[in-house]
Write a protein that holds these residues in place. Structure first.
Motif, PDB file in Angstrom:
ATOM      1  N   UNK A  14       0.930  -0.992  -0.064  1.00  0.00           N
ATOM      2  CA  UNK A  14      -0.126   0.034  -0.043  1.00  0.00           C
ATOM      3  C   UNK A  14       0.951   1.288  -0.104  1.00  0.00           C
ATOM      4  N   UNK A  15       1.202   2.032  -1.134  1.00  0.00           N
ATOM      5  CA  UNK A  15       2.022   3.207  -1.248  1.00  0.00           C
ATOM      6  C   UNK A  15       1.062   4.241  -1.580  1.00  0.00           C
ATOM      7  N   UNK A  16       1.816   5.265  -1.359  1.00  0.00           N
ATOM      8  CA  UNK A  16       0.976   6.703  -1.373  1.00  0.00           C
ATOM      9  C   UNK A  16       1.813   7.782  -0.883  1.00  0.00           C
ATOM     10  N   UNK A  17       1.384   8.907  -1.194  1.00  0.00           N
ATOM     11  CA  UNK A  17       1.838  10.134  -0.441  1.00  0.00           C
ATOM     12  C   UNK A  17       1.460  10.331   0.956  1.00  0.00           C
ATOM     13  N   UNK A  18       1.960  11.132   1.755  1.00  0.00           N
ATOM     14  CA  UNK A  18       1.496  11.475   3.225  1.00  0.00           C
ATOM     15  C   UNK A  18       0.264  11.774   3.533  1.00  0.00           C
ATOM     16  N   UNK A  19      -0.440  11.070   4.345  1.00  0.00           N
ATOM     17  CA  UNK A  19      -1.747  11.545   4.783  1.00  0.00           C
ATOM     18  C   UNK A  19      -3.013  11.225   3.889  1.00  0.00           C
ATOM     19  N   UNK A  20      -2.639  10.289   2.866  1.00  0.00           N
ATOM     20  CA  UNK A  20      -3.428   9.626   1.872  1.00  0.00           C
ATOM     21  C   UNK A  20      -4.587   8.549   2.383  1.00  0.00           C
ATOM     22  N   UNK A  21      -4.054   7.901   3.654  1.00  0.00           N
ATOM     23  CA  UNK A  21      -4.792   7.084   4.418  1.00  0.00           C
ATOM     24  C   UNK A  21      -4.620   5.649   4.183  1.00  0.00           C
ATOM     25  N   UNK A  22      -3.298   5.682   3.881  1.00  0.00           N
ATOM     26  CA  UNK A  22      -2.493   4.252   3.847  1.00  0.00           C
ATOM     27  C   UNK A  22      -2.708   3.366   5.073  1.00  0.00           C
ATOM     28  N   UNK A  23      -2.642   4.139   6.433  1.00  0.00           N
ATOM     29  CA  UNK A  23      -2.539   3.671   7.595  1.00  0.00           C
ATOM     30  C   UNK A  23      -3.963   2.740   7.868  1.00  0.00           C
ATOM     31  N   UNK A  24      -5.087   3.573   7.461  1.00  0.00           N
ATOM     32  CA  UNK A  24      -6.373   3.111   7.841  1.00  0.00           C
ATOM     33  C   UNK A  24      -6.517   2.041   6.789  1.00  0.00           C
ATOM     34  N   UNK A  25      -6.117   1.915   5.562  1.00  0.00           N
ATOM     35  CA  UNK A  25      -6.538   0.763   4.946  1.00  0.00           C
ATOM     36  C   UNK A  25      -5.708  -0.290   5.174  1.00  0.00           C
ATOM     37  N   UNK A  26      -4.388   0.063   5.404  1.00  0.00           N
ATOM     38  CA  UNK A  26      -3.587  -1.245   6.177  1.00  0.00           C
ATOM     39  C   UNK A  26      -4.077  -1.895   7.096  1.00  0.00           C
ATOM     40  N   UNK A  27      -4.459  -1.001   8.166  1.00  0.00           N
ATOM     41  CA  UNK A  27      -4.995  -1.772   9.376  1.00  0.00           C
ATOM     42  C   UNK A  27      -6.394  -2.466   9.049  1.00  0.00           C
ATOM     43  N   UNK A  28      -7.289  -1.764   8.444  1.00  0.00           N
ATOM     44  CA  UNK A  28      -8.383  -2.915   7.864  1.00  0.00           C
ATOM     45  C   UNK A  28      -8.202  -4.133   7.059  1.00  0.00           C
ATOM     46  N   UNK A  29      -7.045  -4.274   6.239  1.00  0.00           N
ATOM     47  CA  UNK A  29      -6.768  -5.229   5.691  1.00  0.00           C
ATOM     48  C   UNK A  29      -5.897  -6.376   6.720  1.00  0.00           C
ATOM     49  N   UNK A  30      -5.336  -5.570   7.492  1.00  0.00           N
ATOM     50  CA  UNK A  30      -4.686  -6.586   8.598  1.00  0.00           C
ATOM     51  C   UNK A  30      -5.701  -7.365   9.426  1.00  0.00           C
ATOM     52  N   UNK A  31      -6.840  -6.521   9.751  1.00  0.00           N
ATOM     53  CA  UNK A  31      -7.878  -7.147  10.337  1.00  0.00           C
ATOM     54  C   UNK A  31      -8.761  -8.242   9.723  1.00  0.00           C
ATOM     55  N   UNK A  32      -8.928  -7.965   8.075  1.00  0.00           N
ATOM     56  CA  UNK A  32      -9.528  -8.722   7.435  1.00  0.00           C
ATOM     57  C   UNK A  32      -9.071 -10.041   7.093  1.00  0.00           C
ATOM     58  N   UNK A  33      -7.559  -9.859   6.965  1.00  0.00           N
ATOM     59  CA  UNK A  33      -6.833 -11.002   6.575  1.00  0.00           C
ATOM     60  C   UNK A  33      -5.847 -11.816   7.422  1.00  0.00           C
ATOM     61  N   UNK A  34      -5.684 -11.102   8.770  1.00  0.00           N
ATOM     62  CA  UNK A  34      -5.041 -11.589   9.738  1.00  0.00           C
ATOM     63  C   UNK A  34      -3.630 -11.724   9.502  1.00  0.00           C
ATOM     64  N   UNK A  35      -3.056 -10.998   8.557  1.00  0.00           N
ATOM     65  CA  UNK A  35      -1.648 -10.798   8.193  1.00  0.00           C
ATOM     66  C   UNK A  35      -0.625  -9.968   9.100  1.00  0.00           C
ATOM     67  N   UNK A  36       0.493  -9.962   8.895  1.00  0.00           N
ATOM     68  CA  UNK A  36       1.341  -8.888   9.648  1.00  0.00           C
ATOM     69  C   UNK A  36       1.457  -7.722   9.049  1.00  0.00           C
ATOM     70  N   UNK A  37       1.788  -6.701   9.651  1.00  0.00           N
ATOM     71  CA  UNK A  37       1.824  -5.161   8.961  1.00  0.00           C
ATOM     72  C   UNK A  37       3.542  -4.611   9.187  1.00  0.00           C
ATOM     73  N   UNK A  38       3.788  -4.255   8.046  1.00  0.00           N
ATOM     74  CA  UNK A  38       4.878  -3.369   8.034  1.00  0.00           C
ATOM     75  C   UNK A  38       4.606  -1.796   7.967  1.00  0.00           C
TER      76      UNK A  38
END
Ligand code: DC
Length: 231
Positions: A14-38
């Motif tokens: 999940x790439x993109x410029x600052x403040x675009x919502x990468x963290x929100x999307x990444x956390x949602x994906x982590x919850x959905x898939x149960x994968x690790x996060x970097x």
């Protein structure tokens, strides 16, 4: 014939410029898939903080890069689910997220030697059952074999408004025009640098989130996950 099972740990970037919502999307994906996060941005931020704490000049990129391997970094969660980041045993969660720290991180991130020094640390997060990695060059450089590459974009004005809302929720006063100027300056540096500039990978799916709610963004990503049989 026995069925061939791939042992490669899957990665979604999940790439993109600052403040675009990468963290929100990444956390949602982590919850959905149960994968690790970097959260690769946090590594750049932590390295910048550590360099300043040790009195290094951020222009001395060789010394800053030398620090990368020796930092003791822990990502955790508090009982209420909020993040907790320890650097050499000290709680630096608040400092890590300050705008100023983002600027310092962006500054050291333009040096190739620093980026290279953080490469192994980032790749070490790739552990079963899978990894969601967010940053600037996750799809282009760090995990070029990712199963799904997302590139989120939004206008600087929209990103500054979201950041202002976030800060006011935390009780931190800020001025929209200042946030917008900081975001634009960081964009210029991140997109314009010679090494691993911010840009979508050739095989990335770009989502412009300017007019979308987080739920609408996730609905679009769900369609992509289903199409690629990621579960
Ligand atoms: O995502 P962030 O705002 O926490 O990142 C802080 C800075 O770190 C960003 O302005 C540029 C740099 N960075 C980078 O160059 N490459 C990454 N993969 C992540 C962050």
């Amino acid at each position: 014939m026995p069925e061939l099972v791939s042992t490669v740990v899957p990665v979604i970037t999940v790439d993109g410029p600052s403040g675009v919502g990468k963290g929100t999307v990444t956390r949602a994906l982590v919850r959905r898939l149960g994968w690790h996060r970097l959260d690769s941005g946090a590594l750049y931020r932590l390295l910048a903080l550590a360099a300043v704490a040790r009195g290094l000049s951020l222009d001395d990129v060789a010394a800053v890069a030398g620090l990368a391997a020796e930092l003791d970094i822990r990502f955790g969660e508090r009982a209420d689910g909020s993040e907790c980041i320890l650097l050499d045993g000290n709680d630096v969660t608040r400092q890590v997220r300050e705008e100023r720290t983002g600027g310092l991180a962006s500054q050291i991130a333009s040096a190739g030697v620093v980026r290279q020094a953080l490469m192994d640390r980032q790749r070490a997060f790739r552990q079963a059952p899978g990894l969601i990695a967010d940053g600037r060059d996750m799809g282009t450089v760090v995990f070029p074999d990712a199963v799904l590459k997302l590139f989120l974009d939004a206008s600087p004005q929209a990103r500054a408004e979201r950041r202002l809302a976030q800060l006011s929720e935390q009780g931190t006063p800020a001025i929209l025009a200042d946030l917008c100027a900081e975001i634009e300056a960081r964009d210029r540096r991140d997109r314009g640098r010679a090494v691993a500039p911010l840009k979508p990978a050739e095989d990335a799916v770009t989502i412009d989130t300017t007019q979308l709610t987080p739920d609408q963004v996730m609905d679009g990503i769900d369609v992509l996950l289903t199409a690629r049989a990621v579960r």
